[in-house]
Design a protein around this motif. Structure first.
Motif, PDB file in Angstrom:
ATOM      1  N   ALA A   1      44.079  37.904  32.591  1.00 18.05           N
ATOM      2  CA  ALA A   1      44.374  38.163  34.012  1.00 18.05           C
ATOM      3  C   ALA A   1      44.527  39.575  34.256  1.00 18.05           C
ATOM      4  N   LEU A   2      44.311  40.672  33.374  1.00 20.05           N
ATOM      5  CA  LEU A   2      44.686  41.809  33.396  1.00 20.05           C
ATOM      6  C   LEU A   2      42.973  42.519  33.311  1.00 20.05           C
ATOM      7  N   GLN A   3      42.281  42.334  32.134  1.00 23.42           N
ATOM      8  CA  GLN A   3      41.564  42.971  31.819  1.00 23.42           C
ATOM      9  C   GLN A   3      40.173  43.565  32.791  1.00 23.42           C
ATOM     10  N   TYR A   4      40.138  42.433  33.588  1.00 23.73           N
ATOM     11  CA  TYR A   4      39.043  42.498  34.494  1.00 23.73           C
ATOM     12  C   TYR A   4      39.399  43.081  35.717  1.00 23.73           C
ATOM     13  N   LYS A   5      40.504  42.878  35.921  1.00 22.89           N
ATOM     14  CA  LYS A   5      41.118  43.758  37.073  1.00 22.89           C
ATOM     15  C   LYS A   5      40.943  45.316  36.964  1.00 22.89           C
ATOM     16  N   ASP A   6      41.183  45.846  35.740  1.00 19.22           N
ATOM     17  CA  ASP A   6      41.177  47.067  35.311  1.00 19.22           C
ATOM     18  C   ASP A   6      39.754  47.587  35.102  1.00 19.22           C
ATOM     19  N   ALA A   7      38.980  46.590  34.376  1.00 21.11           N
ATOM     20  CA  ALA A   7      37.329  47.119  33.938  1.00 21.11           C
ATOM     21  C   ALA A   7      36.468  47.142  35.243  1.00 21.11           C
ATOM     22  N   ARG A   8      37.047  46.358  36.394  1.00 22.82           N
ATOM     23  CA  ARG A   8      36.186  46.518  37.546  1.00 22.82           C
ATOM     24  C   ARG A   8      36.919  47.017  38.686  1.00 22.82           C
ATOM     25  N   GLN A   9      38.048  47.272  38.424  1.00 21.35           N
ATOM     26  CA  GLN A   9      38.893  48.046  39.484  1.00 21.35           C
ATOM     27  C   GLN A   9      38.936  46.986  40.801  1.00 21.35           C
ATOM     28  N   ASP A  10      39.192  45.968  40.380  1.00 23.68           N
ATOM     29  CA  ASP A  10      39.195  44.853  41.578  1.00 23.68           C
ATOM     30  C   ASP A  10      40.584  43.988  41.365  1.00 23.68           C
ATOM     31  N   THR A  11      41.538  44.108  42.027  1.00 23.13           N
ATOM     32  CA  THR A  11      42.832  43.241  41.529  1.00 23.13           C
ATOM     33  C   THR A  11      42.641  41.866  41.935  1.00 23.13           C
TER      34      THR A  11
END
Length: 456
Positions: free
Chosen positions: A329-339
């Motif tokens: 749940a966290l890593q893609y939000k950060d990697a793509r800067q899209d919550t």
């Protein structure tokens, strides 16, 4: 024995309507859920045992879709962060284990899995001595999907290697012997290691075996710039298109890891119905470049069924699927800067119903519904990380971890009861596995500094 979970604070059913029942009750008999609803409507329902659910959040039991269980607990944490790849050491250690050592390390793995809420896991062929581990599987009560790892091509690390015919015969014999044992809690799959270590002939033959036996196949799989270049040069296709072209993909095939896929490869999975088991903590810890190579959002958006896995105690270094949910749940939000990517609900689905779909067993487990097997996890909300509680899915995925698992039920049997399991003496087991680790490293000549800091 019948069982009632009475007046649970929340029941996260993960059913097709994704209902969350507040102040709900569950009635279990003969291993299955027979009634489910508001506590007031089930107040008169009786059972041999009643669990007070006032401070509990109930979820479906978790599935771990890729979990090498057998060797790593004995040497967990020995590999330094700057070791590029531990695989050569991993397989050397694994191949050197005795039956007794593998039984003990497997038993410890089962303790960690079930106390963190896992009710079913896929061991992708890493167990050498399943007969020695059978008692552990029986005692722990989990659902186990296992197989014999086979390959027929040279590998950069020591793998079980056979002729193609022998590998097929061994796989067929393994499935015949193991599939359906322990009242159906054991399932046996075909388990070629990877497309790089198995010939097209072997993989297609094992797919036929899986189809004929009405079971499944799993293998390690990945793509990415170098793999794309290599496969284009040899086959004129991407790695996943190559598997499709030789007839290996299908709805009973689970591809493990699957980093680096391009859009055309995702389309292969959509066409064929093949599914994926992703290990988000391993990807992060191994520096696999999720920002560049991770495609979990695209896989889910296209309808590909994705399960979560912990890989091994020396890759993710833990067997806690709640922490895997959190990482997903966290890593893609950060990697793509899209919550908006991989919301908490999607993470929970991959550990439960969607994960069960990926493994082909969603008709039995993965959600809390009348008629399904009673595989449940009960979380204790009387802990600081659960405070305050308004959105139970957010609390579970972002606040909690497996340490708040209070009770685990599998097939209607209480396996973990108020944080305690009863199938093994844990302190004695810990001491035995520590000794196994010391002996195994000495026997194989495996040695790494115990720490970058001085131990005095």
């Amino acid at each position: 024995m019948s069982l009632k979970i009475d007046n649970a604070r929340y029941i996260l059913t993960v059913d097709r309507e994704r209902r969350i029942i507040q102040n709900g009750s569950i009635i279990i008999d003969n291993g299955r859920i027979i009634r489910l609803g508001k506590a007031a409507g089930l107040a008169d329902a009786r059972a041999d045992r009643v669990i007070d659910g006032r401070h509990l959040v109930v979820t479906p039991g978790f599935l771990n879709g890729h979990m090498h269980i057998s060797y790593a607990h004995a040497v967990r944490g020995i590999f330094p962060d700057n070791l590029a790849s531990p695989l050569a050491h991993v397989f050397k250690l694994q191949m050197a284990m005795t039956e007794e050592e593998e039984y003990l390390t497997t038993l410890l793995g089962l303790v960690e899995l079930v106390k963190n809420g896992t009710v079913c896991f896929v061991d992708p062929g890493s167990t050498k001595f399943p007969d020695a581990c059978l008692q552990a599987y029986q005692d722990a009560g989990l659902r186990v999907i296992l197989g014999e790892c086979v390959s027929d091509r040279e590998a950069p690390f020591p793998l079980p290697r056979y002729t193609t015919d022998e590998a097929v015969k061994r796989t067929s014999a393994f499935i015949a012997k193991w599939h359906g044992r322990l009242d159906g809690r054991i399932r046996a799959w075909a388990m070629p290691f990877s497309p790089e270590t198995c010939s097209a002939g072997l993989m297609t033959a094992l797919k036929r075996v899986a189809d004929e036996r009405r079971t499944s196949l799993t293998l390690h799989h990945g793509s990415g710039p170098q793999a794309l270049k290599d496969y284009q040069a040899r086959h004129g296709k991407t790695p996943t298109e190559y598997l499709e072209s030789i007839g290996v993909l299908g709805s009973n095939v689970v591809l493990a890891h699957s980093l680096g896929l391009v859009d055309a490869e995702i389309d292969c999975l959509v066409r064929t119905g093949a599914t994926v088991a992703m290990c988000p903590v391993t990807a992060a810890k191994g520096g696999r470049g999720v920002a560049e190579h991770g495609r979990m959002p695209e896989l889910l958006a296209k309808g590909v069924k994705v399960a979560l896995g912990c890989d091994s105690p020396n890759n993710s270094n833990h067997l806690d699927i709640v922490r895997a949910m959190n990482m997903a749940a966290l890593q893609y939000k950060d990697a793509r800067q899209d919550t908006r990517l991989i919301p908490a609900e999607s993470a929970l689905e991959m550990a439960t119903f969607t994960g069960a779909q990926a493994l082909g067993i969603a008709d039995e487990i993965g959600s809390i519904e009348t008629g399904k097997k009673a595989d449940l996890v009960l979380f204790d909300t009387q802990r600081p990380e659960w405070q305050t509680l308004f959105n139970p899915v957010n609390n579970l995925v972002y606040n909690a971890d497996g340490r708040s698992v209070h009770t685990v039920i599998i097939d209607g049997h209480v396996i973990v009861d108020a944080y305690k399991q009863t199938f093994v003496d844990e302190p004695k087991l810990y001491a035995k596995v520590q000794a196994v680790g010391e002996q195994l490293m000495a026997r194989t000549g495996t040695s790494f500094p115990r720490s970058r800091w001085n131990i005095i």
